[in-house]
Enzyme design. Structure first.
Site, short mmCIF file in Angstrom:
data_model
loop_
_atom_site.label_atom_id
_atom_site.label_comp_id
_atom_site.label_asym_id
_atom_site.label_seq_id
_atom_site.Cartn_x
_atom_site.Cartn_y
_atom_site.Cartn_z
N HIS A 182 0.90 -1.25 -0.05
CA HIS A 182 0.37 0.21 0.28
C HIS A 182 0.66 0.81 -0.41
O HIS A 182 0.85 2.13 0.72
CB HIS A 182 -0.42 -0.22 1.36
CG HIS A 182 -1.92 -1.05 1.08
ND1 HIS A 182 -3.05 -0.68 1.97
CD2 HIS A 182 -1.97 -2.21 0.20
CE1 HIS A 182 -4.31 -1.49 1.80
NE2 HIS A 182 -3.63 -2.76 0.32
N TYR A 234 -12.54 10.77 4.04
CA TYR A 234 -12.90 9.90 3.18
C TYR A 234 -13.62 8.44 3.97
O TYR A 234 -13.42 7.54 3.97
CB TYR A 234 -12.12 9.35 1.65
CG TYR A 234 -12.24 10.50 0.96
CD1 TYR A 234 -13.51 10.50 0.52
CD2 TYR A 234 -11.74 11.76 1.26
CE1 TYR A 234 -14.08 12.06 -1.00
CE2 TYR A 234 -12.33 13.13 0.54
CZ TYR A 234 -13.26 12.95 -0.38
OH TYR A 234 -13.49 14.28 -1.34
N TYR A 272 -10.62 -8.42 6.40
CA TYR A 272 -10.36 -9.63 6.20
C TYR A 272 -10.38 -10.93 6.83
O TYR A 272 -10.72 -11.91 6.45
CB TYR A 272 -8.62 -9.79 5.19
CG TYR A 272 -8.32 -8.29 4.30
CD1 TYR A 272 -8.83 -8.93 3.12
CD2 TYR A 272 -7.69 -7.38 4.21
CE1 TYR A 272 -8.79 -8.00 1.82
CE2 TYR A 272 -6.90 -6.88 3.22
CZ TYR A 272 -8.23 -7.25 2.07
OH TYR A 272 -7.23 -5.82 0.89
#
Length: 253
Positions: free
Chosen positions: A31, A134, A145
Protein backbone atom coordinates in the site's frame (compact mmCIF):
# COMPACT_ATOMS: atom_id res chain seq x y z
CA UNK A 1 7.64 6.30 -0.37
CA UNK A 2 9.30 9.36 -1.86
CA UNK A 3 9.05 11.70 -4.85
CA UNK A 4 12.11 13.15 -6.57
CA UNK A 5 12.66 15.56 -9.44
CA UNK A 6 15.58 15.99 -11.81
CA UNK A 7 16.50 17.05 -15.33
CA UNK A 8 16.41 14.52 -18.16
CA UNK A 9 19.54 15.00 -20.28
CA UNK A 10 19.71 12.42 -23.05
CA UNK A 11 19.10 9.11 -21.28
CA UNK A 12 20.33 10.35 -17.90
CA UNK A 13 18.58 12.08 -15.01
CA UNK A 14 20.77 14.80 -13.54
CA UNK A 15 20.48 16.98 -10.42
CA UNK A 16 18.12 14.49 -8.75
CA UNK A 17 16.50 15.93 -5.62
CA UNK A 18 13.92 14.38 -3.27
CA UNK A 19 11.07 16.86 -2.84
CA UNK A 20 8.59 14.80 -0.75
CA UNK A 21 8.52 11.74 1.51
CA UNK A 22 5.92 9.64 3.26
CA UNK A 23 5.95 10.46 6.97
CA UNK A 24 6.43 8.68 9.30
CA UNK A 25 8.89 6.26 7.76
CA UNK A 26 7.62 2.75 8.39
CA UNK A 27 8.40 -0.88 7.62
CA UNK A 28 7.00 -1.79 4.22
CA UNK A 29 3.76 -3.75 4.20
CA UNK A 30 2.50 -2.79 0.76
CA UNK A 31 0.00 0.00 0.00
CA UNK A 32 2.39 2.67 -1.22
CA UNK A 33 -0.03 4.18 -3.80
CA UNK A 34 2.45 6.74 -5.20
CA UNK A 35 0.48 7.95 -8.23
CA UNK A 36 1.52 11.39 -9.52
CA UNK A 37 -0.48 13.89 -11.58
CA UNK A 38 -0.29 17.61 -12.22
CA UNK A 39 -3.48 19.59 -11.59
CA UNK A 40 -4.85 22.17 -14.05
CA UNK A 41 -3.31 24.91 -11.85
CA UNK A 42 0.14 23.30 -12.01
CA UNK A 43 0.27 21.71 -8.55
CA UNK A 44 1.61 18.19 -8.05
CA UNK A 45 -0.93 15.71 -6.65
CA UNK A 46 0.44 12.58 -4.94
CA UNK A 47 -1.54 9.61 -3.68
CA UNK A 48 -0.05 8.36 -0.42
CA UNK A 49 -1.42 5.09 0.97
CA UNK A 50 -1.57 3.95 4.59
CA UNK A 51 0.93 1.09 4.21
CA UNK A 52 -1.66 -1.48 5.36
CA UNK A 53 -1.68 0.03 8.83
CA UNK A 54 -5.14 1.64 8.60
CA UNK A 55 -5.00 4.06 11.56
CA UNK A 56 -2.43 6.46 10.00
CA UNK A 57 -5.10 7.48 7.48
CA UNK A 58 -6.82 9.46 10.27
CA UNK A 59 -3.62 10.90 11.79
CA UNK A 60 -3.08 14.43 10.50
CA UNK A 61 0.43 14.63 11.94
CA UNK A 62 1.57 12.24 9.17
CA UNK A 63 0.83 11.99 5.46
CA UNK A 64 0.04 8.26 5.17
CA UNK A 65 -3.45 7.49 3.87
CA UNK A 66 -3.80 10.93 2.31
CA UNK A 67 -4.04 12.76 -0.99
CA UNK A 68 -1.15 15.25 -1.16
CA UNK A 69 -0.84 18.62 -2.91
CA UNK A 70 2.51 20.37 -3.28
CA UNK A 71 4.22 22.76 -5.67
CA UNK A 72 6.49 21.20 -8.33
CA UNK A 73 9.55 22.22 -6.29
CA UNK A 74 8.25 20.51 -3.14
CA UNK A 75 7.08 23.65 -1.36
CA UNK A 76 3.56 23.93 0.06
CA UNK A 77 0.83 25.86 -1.78
CA UNK A 78 -0.53 28.71 0.30
CA UNK A 79 -4.13 27.69 -0.36
CA UNK A 80 -3.82 24.11 0.93
CA UNK A 81 -6.65 23.28 3.36
CA UNK A 82 -4.42 22.62 6.40
CA UNK A 83 -1.75 25.25 5.76
CA UNK A 84 -2.52 27.07 9.01
CA UNK A 85 -3.34 24.03 11.15
CA UNK A 86 -1.46 23.21 14.35
CA UNK A 87 0.14 19.74 14.46
CA UNK A 88 -1.19 19.06 10.97
CA UNK A 89 0.87 18.28 7.88
CA UNK A 90 0.40 21.21 5.47
CA UNK A 91 0.88 18.99 2.38
CA UNK A 92 -2.44 17.16 3.03
CA UNK A 93 -5.28 17.70 0.57
CA UNK A 94 -7.63 15.00 1.92
CA UNK A 95 -7.42 12.15 4.42
CA UNK A 96 -9.05 8.88 5.38
CA UNK A 97 -7.85 7.35 2.08
CA UNK A 98 -6.68 3.74 1.91
CA UNK A 99 -4.70 2.80 -1.21
CA UNK A 100 -5.41 5.15 -4.14
CA UNK A 101 -3.96 3.56 -7.29
CA UNK A 102 -5.89 5.65 -9.80
CA UNK A 103 -5.88 9.46 -10.02
CA UNK A 104 -7.30 11.64 -12.82
CA UNK A 105 -8.72 15.10 -13.41
CA UNK A 106 -12.03 15.27 -15.23
CA UNK A 107 -11.36 16.98 -18.57
CA UNK A 108 -14.47 19.19 -18.35
CA UNK A 109 -15.19 19.84 -14.67
CA UNK A 110 -11.50 19.70 -13.62
CA UNK A 111 -12.56 17.73 -10.54
CA UNK A 112 -10.03 15.34 -9.02
CA UNK A 113 -11.28 11.75 -9.18
CA UNK A 114 -9.53 8.80 -7.57
CA UNK A 115 -10.25 5.18 -6.83
CA UNK A 116 -8.92 3.23 -3.90
CA UNK A 117 -8.92 -0.41 -2.90
CA UNK A 118 -11.20 -1.41 -0.07
CA UNK A 119 -10.43 -4.15 2.41
CA UNK A 120 -12.62 -7.23 1.84
CA UNK A 121 -14.63 -5.63 -1.00
CA UNK A 122 -15.78 -2.01 -0.91
CA UNK A 123 -13.36 -0.58 -3.53
CA UNK A 124 -14.23 3.11 -3.93
CA UNK A 125 -14.50 5.78 -6.62
CA UNK A 126 -14.17 9.21 -5.00
CA UNK A 127 -14.17 12.88 -5.94
CA UNK A 128 -11.52 14.57 -3.81
CA UNK A 129 -12.46 17.84 -2.12
CA UNK A 130 -9.96 19.88 -0.06
CA UNK A 131 -9.92 19.03 3.64
CA UNK A 132 -12.49 16.23 3.45
CA UNK A 133 -12.24 12.98 5.43
CA UNK A 134 -13.12 9.87 3.38
CA UNK A 135 -13.45 7.68 6.43
CA UNK A 136 -10.90 4.87 6.28
CA UNK A 137 -10.61 2.81 8.51
CA UNK A 138 -13.65 4.04 10.47
CA UNK A 139 -16.11 3.43 7.65
CA UNK A 140 -16.05 1.32 4.49
CA UNK A 141 -18.56 -0.45 2.29
CA UNK A 142 -16.41 -3.56 2.67
CA UNK A 143 -15.33 -5.60 5.69
CA UNK A 144 -12.05 -6.54 7.35
CA UNK A 145 -10.16 -9.49 5.88
CA UNK A 146 -11.09 -11.52 8.96
CA UNK A 147 -14.72 -10.81 7.92
CA UNK A 148 -15.44 -8.62 10.94
CA UNK A 149 -17.76 -5.75 10.13
CA UNK A 150 -16.79 -2.17 9.28
CA UNK A 151 -19.63 0.39 9.49
CA UNK A 152 -20.83 1.56 6.08
CA UNK A 153 -20.46 5.18 5.01
CA UNK A 154 -24.21 5.77 5.29
CA UNK A 155 -24.08 5.06 9.03
CA UNK A 156 -21.67 7.94 9.68
CA UNK A 157 -22.51 10.83 7.33
CA UNK A 158 -19.72 13.03 8.70
CA UNK A 159 -17.37 11.08 6.43
CA UNK A 160 -17.46 11.72 2.69
CA UNK A 161 -18.87 8.66 0.96
CA UNK A 162 -17.80 7.37 -2.44
CA UNK A 163 -19.72 8.22 -5.59
CA UNK A 164 -19.48 4.52 -6.55
CA UNK A 165 -18.14 1.32 -5.01
CA UNK A 166 -17.59 -2.31 -5.96
CA UNK A 167 -18.87 -5.35 -4.09
CA UNK A 168 -17.35 -7.82 -4.85
CA UNK A 169 -13.99 -6.12 -5.15
CA UNK A 170 -12.25 -5.55 -8.48
CA UNK A 171 -8.93 -4.23 -7.03
CA UNK A 172 -8.74 -1.18 -9.33
CA UNK A 173 -5.50 0.27 -10.69
CA UNK A 174 -4.87 3.14 -13.09
CA UNK A 175 -7.46 5.73 -14.15
CA UNK A 176 -8.07 8.04 -17.11
CA UNK A 177 -10.98 9.89 -18.67
CA UNK A 178 -11.06 8.97 -22.35
CA UNK A 179 -10.93 11.95 -24.74
CA UNK A 180 -9.82 10.24 -27.94
CA UNK A 181 -11.72 9.65 -31.17
CA UNK A 182 -10.94 5.97 -31.89
CA UNK A 183 -13.39 4.58 -29.33
CA UNK A 184 -16.32 6.90 -30.02
CA UNK A 185 -18.64 5.21 -27.52
CA UNK A 186 -16.10 5.72 -24.75
CA UNK A 187 -15.65 9.47 -25.09
CA UNK A 188 -15.86 11.09 -21.65
CA UNK A 189 -15.94 7.72 -19.88
CA UNK A 190 -13.55 6.67 -17.12
CA UNK A 191 -11.22 3.77 -17.92
CA UNK A 192 -9.44 1.80 -15.22
CA UNK A 193 -7.68 -1.50 -14.79
CA UNK A 194 -8.59 -4.36 -12.49
CA UNK A 195 -6.45 -6.98 -10.74
CA UNK A 196 -9.24 -9.31 -9.67
CA UNK A 197 -11.33 -9.13 -12.82
CA UNK A 198 -8.25 -9.11 -15.10
CA UNK A 199 -10.04 -6.56 -17.24
CA UNK A 200 -10.22 -3.02 -18.51
CA UNK A 201 -13.21 -1.44 -16.78
CA UNK A 202 -15.22 1.27 -18.57
CA UNK A 203 -17.47 3.52 -16.50
CA UNK A 204 -20.13 5.70 -18.14
CA UNK A 205 -20.33 8.72 -15.86
CA UNK A 206 -23.00 11.43 -15.99
CA UNK A 207 -22.38 14.21 -13.53
CA UNK A 208 -21.31 12.45 -10.35
CA UNK A 209 -23.14 9.21 -11.11
CA UNK A 210 -21.93 5.99 -12.71
CA UNK A 211 -24.83 4.91 -14.91
CA UNK A 212 -23.22 1.90 -16.60
CA UNK A 213 -20.15 -0.33 -16.26
CA UNK A 214 -18.51 -2.45 -18.96
CA UNK A 215 -15.60 -4.88 -18.59
CA UNK A 216 -13.21 -5.75 -21.41
CA UNK A 217 -11.75 -9.10 -20.37
CA UNK A 218 -7.99 -9.25 -20.91
CA UNK A 219 -7.26 -12.25 -18.64
CA UNK A 220 -4.34 -10.29 -17.19
CA UNK A 221 -3.96 -8.17 -14.06
CA UNK A 222 -3.94 -4.58 -15.31
CA UNK A 223 -1.57 -2.23 -13.48
CA UNK A 224 -2.12 1.05 -15.33
CA UNK A 225 -4.01 2.64 -18.20
CA UNK A 226 -3.11 5.58 -20.45
CA UNK A 227 -4.46 7.11 -23.63
CA UNK A 228 -2.01 7.25 -26.54
CA UNK A 229 -1.72 10.26 -28.85
CA UNK A 230 -3.68 8.50 -31.59
CA UNK A 231 -6.58 7.67 -29.26
CA UNK A 232 -5.69 4.03 -28.72
CA UNK A 233 -5.52 2.76 -25.13
CA UNK A 234 -2.33 1.37 -23.60
CA UNK A 235 -2.50 -0.96 -20.61
CA UNK A 236 0.42 -2.39 -18.67
CA UNK A 237 0.03 -5.76 -16.98
CA UNK A 238 1.94 -7.99 -14.58
CA UNK A 239 1.18 -11.08 -16.69
CA UNK A 240 4.24 -13.36 -16.84
CA UNK A 241 7.16 -10.97 -17.47
CA UNK A 242 4.87 -7.97 -17.88
CA UNK A 243 3.25 -6.69 -21.05
CA UNK A 244 2.40 -3.35 -22.60
CA UNK A 245 -0.76 -3.89 -24.64
CA UNK A 246 -2.26 -1.52 -27.21
CA UNK A 247 -6.02 -1.62 -27.63
CA UNK A 248 -7.73 -0.23 -30.73
CA UNK A 249 -11.21 -0.82 -32.18
CA UNK A 250 -11.90 -3.30 -34.96
CA UNK A 251 -14.74 -3.34 -37.45
CA UNK A 252 -17.64 -5.55 -36.45
CA UNK A 253 -18.09 -8.52 -38.82
Amino acid sequence: GAVARGKLVGNEIQDLQVIWRQVPKTIGRGHFAGRLIFSPDGKLIISSAERQRSEPAQDLTGNLGKMIRINPDGSIPKDNPFIAGKDVRPDILSYGNRNPLGVAFHPVTKELWIHEMGAQHGDELNIILPGKNYGWPIVSNGDHYNLSDIPDHDTKPQYTKPVYYWHPAISPSGLIFYTGSLFKDWYGNALLGSFNSEALVVLNIVGHNVIAEERIWLHRRVRDVIQAADGSVLVITDHKDGELIRLSPVEKP
